[in-house]
Design a protein around this motif. Structure first.
Motif, PDB file in Angstrom:
ATOM      1  N   ASN A 189      18.558  23.064   6.842  1.00 54.86           N
ATOM      2  CA  ASN A 189      18.219  22.744   5.538  1.00 54.86           C
ATOM      3  C   ASN A 189      16.649  21.972   5.474  1.00 54.86           C
ATOM      4  N   VAL A 190      16.018  22.337   4.767  1.00 59.19           N
ATOM      5  CA  VAL A 190      14.750  21.698   4.281  1.00 59.19           C
ATOM      6  C   VAL A 190      15.556  20.450   2.702  1.00 59.19           C
ATOM      7  N   GLU A 191      15.701  19.615   2.018  1.00 63.67           N
ATOM      8  CA  GLU A 191      15.992  19.373   1.421  1.00 63.67           C
ATOM      9  C   GLU A 191      14.935  19.434   0.126  1.00 63.67           C
ATOM     10  N   TYR A 192      13.986  18.210   0.504  1.00 60.50           N
ATOM     11  CA  TYR A 192      12.840  18.554  -0.146  1.00 60.50           C
ATOM     12  C   TYR A 192      11.342  18.170   0.633  1.00 60.50           C
ATOM     13  N   MET A 193      10.485  18.602   0.700  1.00 59.43           N
ATOM     14  CA  MET A 193       9.634  17.566   1.060  1.00 59.43           C
ATOM     15  C   MET A 193       7.999  17.914   0.111  1.00 59.43           C
ATOM     16  N   TYR A 194       6.771  16.656   0.628  1.00 60.97           N
ATOM     17  CA  TYR A 194       6.165  16.825   0.150  1.00 60.97           C
ATOM     18  C   TYR A 194       4.880  16.379   0.845  1.00 60.97           C
ATOM     19  N   ALA A 195       3.782  16.818   0.137  1.00 63.93           N
ATOM     20  CA  ALA A 195       2.545  16.891   1.830  1.00 63.93           C
ATOM     21  C   ALA A 195       1.711  15.813   1.024  1.00 63.93           C
ATOM     22  N   PHE A 196       0.748  15.673   2.105  1.00 64.98           N
ATOM     23  CA  PHE A 196      -0.310  14.344   2.011  1.00 64.98           C
ATOM     24  C   PHE A 196      -2.048  14.835   3.217  1.00 64.98           C
ATOM     25  N   ILE A 197      -2.946  14.585   2.655  1.00 62.86           N
ATOM     26  CA  ILE A 197      -4.094  15.300   4.138  1.00 62.86           C
ATOM     27  C   ILE A 197      -4.690  13.011   3.966  1.00 62.86           C
ATOM     28  N   SER A 198      -5.543  13.726   5.398  1.00 60.47           N
ATOM     29  CA  SER A 198      -5.921  12.475   5.662  1.00 60.47           C
ATOM     30  C   SER A 198      -7.330  12.514   6.430  1.00 60.47           C
ATOM     31  N   ASN A 199      -8.395  11.455   5.131  1.00 58.22           N
ATOM     32  CA  ASN A 199      -9.538  11.604   6.335  1.00 58.22           C
ATOM     33  C   ASN A 199     -10.053  11.509   7.397  1.00 58.22           C
ATOM     34  N   LYS A 200      -8.982  11.500   8.097  1.00 56.66           N
ATOM     35  CA  LYS A 200      -8.913  10.567   9.899  1.00 56.66           C
ATOM     36  C   LYS A 200      -8.118  12.097  10.517  1.00 56.66           C
ATOM     37  N   SER A 201      -7.897  12.906   9.623  1.00 52.32           N
ATOM     38  CA  SER A 201      -6.162  13.989  11.051  1.00 52.32           C
ATOM     39  C   SER A 201      -7.438  15.535   9.809  1.00 52.32           C
ATOM     40  N   ASP A 202      -8.088  16.175  10.832  1.00 53.28           N
ATOM     41  CA  ASP A 202      -7.823  17.325  10.789  1.00 53.28           C
ATOM     42  C   ASP A 202      -6.258  18.247  10.045  1.00 53.28           C
ATOM     43  N   GLN A 203      -6.055  17.698  10.412  1.00 53.42           N
ATOM     44  CA  GLN A 203      -3.904  18.602   9.639  1.00 53.42           C
ATOM     45  C   GLN A 203      -3.875  18.298   9.074  1.00 53.42           C
ATOM     46  N   ASN A 210      15.613   5.417   3.138  1.00 56.53           N
ATOM     47  CA  ASN A 210      16.402   7.104   3.526  1.00 56.53           C
ATOM     48  C   ASN A 210      15.575   7.094   4.857  1.00 56.53           C
ATOM     49  N   GLU A 211      15.834   8.169   5.201  1.00 52.20           N
ATOM     50  CA  GLU A 211      15.201   9.008   6.678  1.00 52.20           C
ATOM     51  C   GLU A 211      14.329   9.571   6.506  1.00 52.20           C
ATOM     52  N   VAL A 212      13.135   9.739   6.507  1.00 52.77           N
ATOM     53  CA  VAL A 212      12.731  11.178   6.654  1.00 52.77           C
ATOM     54  C   VAL A 212      11.780  11.696   7.799  1.00 52.77           C
ATOM     55  N   VAL A 213      11.438  13.283   7.577  1.00 55.58           N
ATOM     56  CA  VAL A 213      10.683  13.234   8.993  1.00 55.58           C
ATOM     57  C   VAL A 213       9.601  13.348   8.768  1.00 55.58           C
ATOM     58  N   ILE A 214       8.111  13.022   9.348  1.00 49.83           N
ATOM     59  CA  ILE A 214       6.585  13.536   8.996  1.00 49.83           C
ATOM     60  C   ILE A 214       5.715  13.929  10.065  1.00 49.83           C
ATOM     61  N   VAL A 215       5.346  15.145  10.164  1.00 44.29           N
ATOM     62  CA  VAL A 215       5.305  15.942  10.706  1.00 44.29           C
ATOM     63  C   VAL A 215       3.948  16.882  10.420  1.00 44.29           C
ATOM     64  N   GLU A 216       2.820  16.745  11.111  1.00 44.08           N
ATOM     65  CA  GLU A 216       1.712  17.677  11.224  1.00 44.08           C
ATOM     66  C   GLU A 216       1.616  18.817  11.448  1.00 44.08           C
ATOM     67  N   ASN A 275       1.078  -1.057   0.101  1.00 42.34           N
ATOM     68  CA  ASN A 275      -0.181  -0.088   0.057  1.00 42.34           C
ATOM     69  C   ASN A 275       1.168   1.426   0.272  1.00 42.34           C
ATOM     70  N   ILE A 276       0.350   2.035  -0.477  1.00 45.84           N
ATOM     71  CA  ILE A 276       1.163   3.416  -1.065  1.00 45.84           C
ATOM     72  C   ILE A 276       0.764   4.445   0.004  1.00 45.84           C
ATOM     73  N   ARG A 277       1.696   4.910   0.945  1.00 41.88           N
ATOM     74  CA  ARG A 277       0.804   5.825   2.295  1.00 41.88           C
ATOM     75  C   ARG A 277       0.960   7.292   1.234  1.00 41.88           C
ATOM     76  N   ALA A 278       1.937   7.750   0.731  1.00 48.36           N
ATOM     77  CA  ALA A 278       2.645   9.114   0.539  1.00 48.36           C
ATOM     78  C   ALA A 278       3.171   8.611  -1.509  1.00 48.36           C
ATOM     79  N   LEU A 279       3.259   9.791  -1.722  1.00 47.76           N
ATOM     80  CA  LEU A 279       3.885   9.697  -2.937  1.00 47.76           C
ATOM     81  C   LEU A 279       5.014  11.138  -3.744  1.00 47.76           C
ATOM     82  N   SER A 280       5.824  11.079  -4.251  1.00 47.03           N
ATOM     83  CA  SER A 280       6.041  12.478  -4.804  1.00 47.03           C
ATOM     84  C   SER A 280       7.038  12.004  -6.016  1.00 47.03           C
ATOM     85  N   ILE A 281       7.236  12.686  -7.194  1.00 50.86           N
ATOM     86  CA  ILE A 281       8.059  12.432  -8.386  1.00 50.86           C
ATOM     87  C   ILE A 281       8.859  13.377  -8.821  1.00 50.86           C
ATOM     88  N   ALA A 282       9.784  13.497  -8.771  1.00 50.84           N
ATOM     89  CA  ALA A 282      11.004  14.990  -9.252  1.00 50.84           C
ATOM     90  C   ALA A 282      11.303  14.470 -10.293  1.00 50.84           C
TER      91      ALA A 282
END
Length: 143
Positions: A96-110, A69-75, A30-37
């Motif tokens: 320095n933020v090298e890159y980021m991507y975002a997503f939303i969930s219907n189970k969170s208001d963040q 690799n390691e990433v940090v996921i923050v609300e 299952n893919i929870r989040a995705l980004s492509i560059a």
């Protein structure tokens, strides 16, 4: 708290993204989040998935080059300027933020933001010190 992300190096030509996604589907990942560059010759498909070990094995068996690799996921607040609440903290301490991507969930208001820093430990510590909610792999499965 950090999460492992997989990065798939993909030749920039027709059908390659679909092939990678099909490989994961066949492995019941299952893919929870995705980004492509992309560039003119290749792309990097970054994913948060349900099972990294299984995903890496399936992708490598299908001829893909995969890195974990390691990433940090923050609300962050899902509102105008919500992302800046985290970025201002990082900017003040010159993280320095090298890159980021975002997503939303219907189970969170963040909004949920995946971030990669040049110094992952400093970024995590700084966000925690400012009471940012960092998510774990288990948290992501619940979203």
């Amino acid at each position: 708290m950090s999460v492992k992300q997989i990065s798939i190096f993909i030749e920039n030509k027709e059908g390659r993204i679909k092939k990678a996604i099909n490989t994961l589907s066949k492995a019941n990942i299952n893919i929870r989040a995705l980004s492509i560059a992309d560039t003119s010759k290749y792309g990097i498909l970054r994913l948060i998935v349900s099972d990294n070990k299984k995903a890496i094995k399936a992708l490598e068996n299908d001829g893909f080059i995969v890195k974990e690799n390691e990433v940090v996921i923050v609300e962050v607040p899902d509102e105008p300027n919500g992302l800046n609440s985290a970025l201002e903290i990082l900017d003040k301490e010159k993280i320095n933020v090298e890159y980021m991507y975002a997503f939303i969930s219907n189970k969170s208001d963040q909004a949920i933001v995946v971030m990669r820093f040049d110094n992952i430990e400093n970024g995590k510590s700084l966000l925690k010190a400012h009471n940012a909610k960092l998510l774990s792999s288990e948290d992501i499965k619940e979203l």
